[in-house]
Design an enzyme around this catalytic site. Structure first.
Site, short mmCIF file in Angstrom:
data_model
loop_
_atom_site.label_atom_id
_atom_site.label_comp_id
_atom_site.label_asym_id
_atom_site.label_seq_id
_atom_site.Cartn_x
_atom_site.Cartn_y
_atom_site.Cartn_z
CG HIS A 160 -0.32 -0.02 2.55
ND1 HIS A 160 0.34 1.07 3.07
CD2 HIS A 160 -0.25 -0.99 3.49
CE1 HIS A 160 0.79 0.78 4.28
NE2 HIS A 160 0.45 -0.48 4.56
CB CYS A 195 2.15 -3.38 5.26
SG CYS A 195 0.61 -4.18 5.75
#
Length: 279
Positions: free
Chosen positions: A240, A256
């Site tokens: 992301h 992440c």
């Protein structure tokens, strides 16, 4: 959104445009990723009619654990080559499908037709006759299983892309047909919550409607090894964006991979099921 037709690498795979549709999800869904996702309730699973080549004549899918990012498949065999690539072939699951521990083996899981309301596409890592070994999105990380690849419940396509993430160098590279088409410094998990290693895949594409750190979140088929739950969800690792460019090149996330805006723009165009190697 390029899938190549099997046996015809130059053509676009027919009927795949729905694969890349962005999924608008509610606030309840988005807060549950390592940056936010969840799963919607599904209908009761049907009974899977097995072919004569399987060990059982029928499989009660409703009795099997679901192979989703929210599920655990304790009997799934581990990925035998987590650092290797694949030939790019991916499997589309049209209906909930039984997953086996080996060719003509024991049914161990149910692979749903949809993940995060998106069609299920999973990479094939081995084939044997009319069976395919695929990567699963469930815990434990590196779970795999065998499905009947000639069933009317599935069909194959080929993704020309591979995403390589060098966790130590904090660099993401996108390849198309073996040629580099993009390379960026990225943010990865900090020491206390490292980004997991191994091969995984792009599981879904979700439009962010709650937070403003990334317009799109791309959950992967892998999980944090630090957080068994995160924000009420299963600790799914994702690709992301991030508004502060200072994080790129650093180890500062909860697991992440944080990417620049131009990287996210390319990544969101890749087919679901595209191989991602976290190394």
């Amino acid at each position: 959104m390029e899938f190549a037709r099997i046996g015809s690498p130059g053509s676009v795979f027919g009927g795949v445009s729905p694969v890349r549709r962005l999924v608008a999800v509610s606030a309840v869904l988005l807060v549950l990723l390592l940056g936010g996702c969840s799963d919607a309730p599904s209908e009761p699973a049907p009974v899977d009619a097995a072919t004569p080549s399987t060990a059982r004549s029928t499989v009660d899918l409703s009795a099997l654990p679901k192979a989703t990012t929210f599920g655990t498949t304790p009997d799934a065999p581990s990925d035998p080559a987590p650092n290797e690539g694949t030939n790019g072939v991916v499997l589309r699951v049209e209906q909930d499908t039984a997953v086996y521990d080996s060719v003509r083996g024991k049914a161990i899981a149910r692979l749903p037709a949809r993940q995060f309301k998106s069609p299920t596409w999973v990479p094939i890592v081995a084939e044997r006759g009319d069976w395919a070994r695929v990567l699963l999105p469930s815990r434990p990380n590196g779970s795999t299983g065998w499905v009947r690849s000639e069933s009317d419940k599935v069909h194959k396509a080929r993704s020309r892309h591979v995403v390589n993430v060098d966790v130590d160098a904090r660099r993401l590279v996108v390849l198309k047909s073996g040629r580099e088409i993009g390379s960026w410094e990225v943010g990865v998990g900090k020491k206390a919550s490292p980004t997991p290693r191994g091969r995984t895949f792009i599981l879904a594409s979700i439009r962010e409607t709650v937070n403003d750190y990334s317009p799109i979140v791309l959950p992967l088929g892998t999980h944090s090894e630090t957080f068994k739950t995160y924000g009420g969800g299963p600790g799914t690792v994702a690709l992301h964006g991030w508004p502060d460019p200072g994080v790129f090149g650093s180890a500062s996330s909860d697991g992440c991979v944080r990417v620049p805006a131009d990287a996210l723009s390319l990544l969101r165009s890749l087919p679901l099921g595209t191989l991602v190697r976290l190394r």
